[in-house]
Design a protein around this motif. Structure first.
Motif, PDB file in Angstrom:
ATOM      1  N   MET A   1      51.110  49.469  92.706  1.00  0.00           N
ATOM      2  CA  MET A   1      51.747  48.214  93.106  1.00  0.00           C
ATOM      3  C   MET A   1      50.823  47.326  93.935  1.00  0.00           C
ATOM      4  SD  MET A   1      55.710  49.280  93.635  1.00  0.00           S
ATOM      5  CE  MET A   1      55.447  49.803  95.293  1.00  0.00           C
ATOM      6  N   ASN A   2      49.578  47.720  94.073  1.00  0.00           N
ATOM      7  CA  ASN A   2      48.631  46.975  94.894  1.00  0.00           C
ATOM      8  C   ASN A   2      47.944  45.864  94.098  1.00  0.00           C
ATOM      9  OD1 ASN A   2      47.119  46.279  97.113  1.00  0.00           O
ATOM     10  ND2 ASN A   2      45.532  47.792  96.717  1.00  0.00           N
ATOM     11  N   ASP A   3      48.721  45.120  93.348  1.00  0.00           N
ATOM     12  CA  ASP A   3      48.184  44.006  92.581  1.00  0.00           C
ATOM     13  C   ASP A   3      49.314  43.019  92.315  1.00  0.00           C
ATOM     14  OD1 ASP A   3      47.597  42.572  89.891  1.00  0.00           O
ATOM     15  OD2 ASP A   3      45.657  43.415  90.502  1.00  0.00           O
ATOM     16  N   PRO A   4      49.119  41.748  92.648  1.00  0.00           N
ATOM     17  CA  PRO A   4      50.186  40.762  92.453  1.00  0.00           C
ATOM     18  C   PRO A   4      50.649  40.663  90.998  1.00  0.00           C
ATOM     19  CG  PRO A   4      48.433  39.836  93.801  1.00  0.00           C
ATOM     20  CD  PRO A   4      47.945  41.163  93.306  1.00  0.00           C
ATOM     21  N   LYS A   5      49.743  40.790  90.052  1.00  0.00           N
ATOM     22  CA  LYS A   5      50.117  40.690  88.640  1.00  0.00           C
ATOM     23  C   LYS A   5      51.043  41.848  88.257  1.00  0.00           C
ATOM     24  CE  LYS A   5      48.111  38.041  86.392  1.00  0.00           C
ATOM     25  NZ  LYS A   5      48.205  36.624  86.208  1.00  0.00           N
ATOM     26  N   ARG A   6      50.762  43.041  88.772  1.00  0.00           N
ATOM     27  CA  ARG A   6      51.638  44.176  88.464  1.00  0.00           C
ATOM     28  C   ARG A   6      53.020  43.985  89.085  1.00  0.00           C
ATOM     29  NH1 ARG A   6      46.566  47.126  88.306  1.00  0.00           N
ATOM     30  NH2 ARG A   6      46.624  47.811  90.468  1.00  0.00           N
ATOM     31  N   LEU A   7      53.070  43.399  90.269  1.00  0.00           N
ATOM     32  CA  LEU A   7      54.373  43.117  90.879  1.00  0.00           C
ATOM     33  C   LEU A   7      55.134  42.087  90.051  1.00  0.00           C
ATOM     34  CD1 LEU A   7      53.440  43.057  94.675  1.00  0.00           C
ATOM     35  CD2 LEU A   7      54.606  44.875  93.406  1.00  0.00           C
ATOM     36  N   LEU A   8      54.426  41.093  89.508  1.00  0.00           N
ATOM     37  CA  LEU A   8      55.068  40.120  88.636  1.00  0.00           C
ATOM     38  C   LEU A   8      55.614  40.788  87.375  1.00  0.00           C
ATOM     39  CD1 LEU A   8      52.583  37.104  88.840  1.00  0.00           C
ATOM     40  CD2 LEU A   8      54.930  37.177  89.713  1.00  0.00           C
ATOM     41  N   ILE A   9      54.847  41.697  86.813  1.00  0.00           N
ATOM     42  CA  ILE A   9      55.287  42.422  85.617  1.00  0.00           C
ATOM     43  C   ILE A   9      56.543  43.233  85.928  1.00  0.00           C
ATOM     44  CG2 ILE A   9      54.680  44.296  84.033  1.00  0.00           C
ATOM     45  CD1 ILE A   9      51.746  43.180  84.204  1.00  0.00           C
ATOM     46  N   LEU A  10      56.551  43.933  87.056  1.00  0.00           N
ATOM     47  CA  LEU A  10      57.737  44.704  87.439  1.00  0.00           C
ATOM     48  C   LEU A  10      58.938  43.783  87.609  1.00  0.00           C
ATOM     49  CD1 LEU A  10      56.158  47.222  89.972  1.00  0.00           C
ATOM     50  CD2 LEU A  10      56.973  47.719  87.652  1.00  0.00           C
ATOM     51  N   HIS A  11      58.716  42.647  88.255  1.00  0.00           N
ATOM     52  CA  HIS A  11      59.789  41.676  88.445  1.00  0.00           C
ATOM     53  C   HIS A  11      60.330  41.205  87.092  1.00  0.00           C
ATOM     54  CE1 HIS A  11      62.110  38.511  90.376  1.00  0.00           C
ATOM     55  NE2 HIS A  11      61.635  37.687  89.463  1.00  0.00           N
ATOM     56  N   ALA A  12      59.428  40.891  86.169  1.00  0.00           N
ATOM     57  CA  ALA A  12      59.838  40.440  84.838  1.00  0.00           C
ATOM     58  C   ALA A  12      60.640  41.523  84.117  1.00  0.00           C
ATOM     59  CB  ALA A  12      58.611  40.046  84.012  1.00  0.00           C
ATOM     60  N   LEU A  13      60.219  42.768  84.251  1.00  0.00           N
ATOM     61  CA  LEU A  13      60.933  43.864  83.600  1.00  0.00           C
ATOM     62  C   LEU A  13      62.312  44.095  84.219  1.00  0.00           C
ATOM     63  CD1 LEU A  13      58.043  46.398  82.947  1.00  0.00           C
ATOM     64  CD2 LEU A  13      59.332  45.063  81.252  1.00  0.00           C
ATOM     65  N   GLY A  14      62.538  43.559  85.413  1.00  0.00           N
ATOM     66  CA  GLY A  14      63.858  43.637  86.023  1.00  0.00           C
ATOM     67  C   GLY A  14      64.916  42.917  85.195  1.00  0.00           C
ATOM     68  N   ALA A  15      64.487  41.957  84.366  1.00  0.00           N
ATOM     69  CA  ALA A  15      65.416  41.232  83.498  1.00  0.00           C
ATOM     70  C   ALA A  15      65.724  42.020  82.231  1.00  0.00           C
ATOM     71  CB  ALA A  15      64.833  39.862  83.135  1.00  0.00           C
ATOM     72  N   GLY A  16      64.955  43.077  81.981  1.00  0.00           N
ATOM     73  CA  GLY A  16      65.196  43.909  80.812  1.00  0.00           C
ATOM     74  C   GLY A  16      63.908  44.255  80.098  1.00  0.00           C
ATOM     75  N   PRO A  17      63.990  45.156  79.139  1.00  0.00           N
ATOM     76  CA  PRO A  17      62.804  45.587  78.396  1.00  0.00           C
ATOM     77  C   PRO A  17      62.121  44.407  77.718  1.00  0.00           C
ATOM     78  CG  PRO A  17      64.652  47.039  77.938  1.00  0.00           C
ATOM     79  CD  PRO A  17      65.198  45.860  78.702  1.00  0.00           C
ATOM     80  N   ALA A  18      60.788  44.516  77.583  1.00  0.00           N
ATOM     81  CA  ALA A  18      60.023  43.422  76.989  1.00  0.00           C
ATOM     82  C   ALA A  18      58.745  43.945  76.355  1.00  0.00           C
ATOM     83  CB  ALA A  18      59.688  42.379  78.052  1.00  0.00           C
ATOM     84  N   SER A  19      58.254  43.191  75.394  1.00  0.00           N
ATOM     85  CA  SER A  19      56.983  43.517  74.751  1.00  0.00           C
ATOM     86  C   SER A  19      55.827  43.017  75.612  1.00  0.00           C
ATOM     87  CB  SER A  19      56.904  42.853  73.380  1.00  0.00           C
ATOM     88  OG  SER A  19      56.825  41.436  73.536  1.00  0.00           O
ATOM     89  N   VAL A  20      54.647  43.504  75.319  1.00  0.00           N
ATOM     90  CA  VAL A  20      53.450  43.067  76.044  1.00  0.00           C
ATOM     91  C   VAL A  20      53.262  41.566  75.872  1.00  0.00           C
ATOM     92  CG1 VAL A  20      50.953  43.331  76.265  1.00  0.00           C
ATOM     93  CG2 VAL A  20      52.357  45.315  75.752  1.00  0.00           C
ATOM     94  N   GLY A  21      53.457  41.077  74.647  1.00  0.00           N
ATOM     95  CA  GLY A  21      53.286  39.649  74.392  1.00  0.00           C
ATOM     96  C   GLY A  21      54.234  38.797  75.205  1.00  0.00           C
ATOM     97  N   HIS A  22      55.496  39.213  75.279  1.00  0.00           N
ATOM     98  CA  HIS A  22      56.474  38.462  76.069  1.00  0.00           C
ATOM     99  C   HIS A  22      56.108  38.506  77.555  1.00  0.00           C
ATOM    100  CE1 HIS A  22      60.227  36.581  77.155  1.00  0.00           C
ATOM    101  NE2 HIS A  22      60.426  37.545  78.034  1.00  0.00           N
TER     102      HIS A  22
END
Length: 112
Positions: free
Chosen positions: A24-45
């Motif tokens: 979790m020591n990367d802002p981009k990874r935190l953004l990805i986790l946040h995005a996945l909070g809305a539900g499953p997603a593909s890499v492209g999405h």
């Protein structure tokens, strides 16, 4: 008086740092986790949502998968990612609350 930290806790905190904190020591990874909070997603999405390249998001997802915080499953040509532990978002929200409180405290000291 504060007691000596036992070896079991010391080992567990070392493992926590090596696994979760590193992941979790990367802002981009935190953004990805946040995005996945809305539900499953593909890499492209996810790449579109966090404004990054597919290759970059794939690298970040590999770190998160290795840490055990995301799951992946193949859906035809796509790989779909999801949060393994949605409660992790509550932990991140708590850390954000602490950060905002500390920034506010520091601002009051400057203005003060």
């Amino acid at each position: 008086m504060v007691e000596r930290i036992d070896d079991g806790l010391r080992a567990e905190l070392g493992q926590l740092t090596a696994m979760l904190c590193r992941a979790m020591n990367d802002p981009k990874r935190l953004l990805i986790l946040h995005a996945l909070g809305a539900g499953p997603a593909s890499v492209g999405h996810l790449a579109e949502v966090v404004d990054a390249t597919v290759a970059n998001v794939s690298q970040h997802l590999a770190v998160l998968r290795d840490a055990g915080v995301v799951d992946s499953e193949r859906d035809g040509l796509n790989v779909i990612y999801s949060l393994r532990y949605p409660e992790l978002l509550e932990t991140i929200a708590g850390l954000r609350d602490i950060m905002r409180a500390e920034l506010s405290r520091r601002q009051r000291l400057v203005v003060g």
